[in-house]
Design an enzyme around this catalytic site. Structure first.
Site, mmCIF file in Angstrom:
data_model
loop_
_atom_site.group_PDB
_atom_site.id
_atom_site.type_symbol
_atom_site.label_atom_id
_atom_site.label_comp_id
_atom_site.label_asym_id
_atom_site.label_seq_id
_atom_site.Cartn_x
_atom_site.Cartn_y
_atom_site.Cartn_z
ATOM 1 N N TYR A 1 46.652 -106.045 71.885
ATOM 2 C CA TYR A 1 47.178 -107.407 71.972
ATOM 3 C C TYR A 1 47.773 -107.854 70.640
ATOM 4 C CZ TYR A 1 47.332 -111.838 74.578
ATOM 5 O OH TYR A 1 47.726 -112.952 75.262
ATOM 6 N N LYS B 1 47.941 -116.511 69.916
ATOM 7 C CA LYS B 1 47.074 -117.293 70.802
ATOM 8 C C LYS B 1 45.992 -118.032 70.008
ATOM 9 C CE LYS B 1 48.878 -116.406 74.869
ATOM 10 N NZ LYS B 1 49.516 -117.474 75.663
#
Length: 267
Positions: free
Chosen positions: A157, A164
């Site tokens: 990720y 995020k």
């Protein structure tokens, strides 16, 4: 019987397919009485226009690249003329170049990292700032963003995980900044779903999808965005008037479990 979102006017970004979280939220919102406008941009604009035809009530699609202030300003002007106010917004926009994902954390260039942060993090605040006056005219309204648990590392990720984390902090600061006008700002952290965004992180998504049922006490269906869409609709509604700066997990409870085995079936 009055529907949950009767008379609400909502702006929804990020609809690319009828499998997306944004589409589920838009569909459910229409079923609950809301009026919807979607946004898209570039080559994806025509795609969004086609998907909009699949909604219970086909709706308009406006062009808005969240990195271009003039696009945002044009949508603000359109909705001011069209509605005079906005009751809710869904920020369902995230992107990172391939070099910033899939093991590229240590090698990604600043140009690529800055792109990820601009689109995935900064644009959330940019929308809040731009649409703030229209939300205020509606009595405050509700801004909802899409999140993925950023409290720990997810292999592959990489810089999207950092983006995020920034989004989560931005949510709290934006909630504070807009609280005086009664605008609520929250994030919904969904479990892994088979969306266009998921395909962007490559094989790592398969790892996420495989592990989720072993952790989630309620189980998890990666093909069903409806539970996430329902939560977004609840946040748009008047039923949660004192909830802001929050991250609501809709992931079957996996975020609460450090390590486990598949939960026993209920009954």
């Amino acid at each position: 019987m009055t529907m949950l979102l009767q008379g609400k006017r909502l702006l929804v970004t990020g609809v690319l397919t009828d499998k997306s979280i944004a589409y589920a939220a838009a569909r459910l919102a229409q079923e609950q009485g809301a009026e919807i406008v979607l946004t898209g941009f570039g080559r994806g604009l025509r795609v969004t226009e086609r998907v909009a035809e699949k909604l219970p009530r086909p709706c308009d699609v406006l062009e808005m690249d969240v990195t271009r202030p003039e696009h945002i300003e044009a949508v603000v002007a359109d909705l001011d003329t069209r509605w005079g106010m906005v009751d809710g917004i869904l920020h369902a926009v995230a992107f990172a170049p391939k070099s910033a994902l899939g093991g590229g954390f240590m090698s990604a260039s600043w140009d690529d990292v800055s792109t990820a942060l601009h689109i995935s993090t900064y644009s959330f605040v940019a929308l809040g700032r731009a649409f703030g006056p229209l939300l205020a005219k509606a009595g405050g309204g509700s801004i909802v963003g899409l999140h993925f648990d950023a409290s720990q590392v997810w292999s592959g990720y990489d810089w999207m995980g950092v983006a995020k984390s920034g989004l989560e902090s931005s949510c709290r600061y934006l909630a504070h900044a807009m609280g005086g006008q009664r605008t609520r700002v929250n994030l919904v952290a969904a479990g892994p779903l088979r969306t266009v965004a998921a395909s962007g992180i490559g094989s790592s998504f398969g790892d996420f999808e495989a592990v989720w049922p072993t952790l989630a006490p309620l189980g998890w269906d990666a093909a069903d965005a409806t539970p996430v869409g329902r939560t977004i609709c609840a946040l748009w509604s008047d039923w949660l008037p004192q909830v802001t700066g929050e991250v609501i997990h809709v992931d079957g409870g996996a975020h609460a479990v450090a390590l486990g085995t598949p939960a026993d079936a209920p009954g």
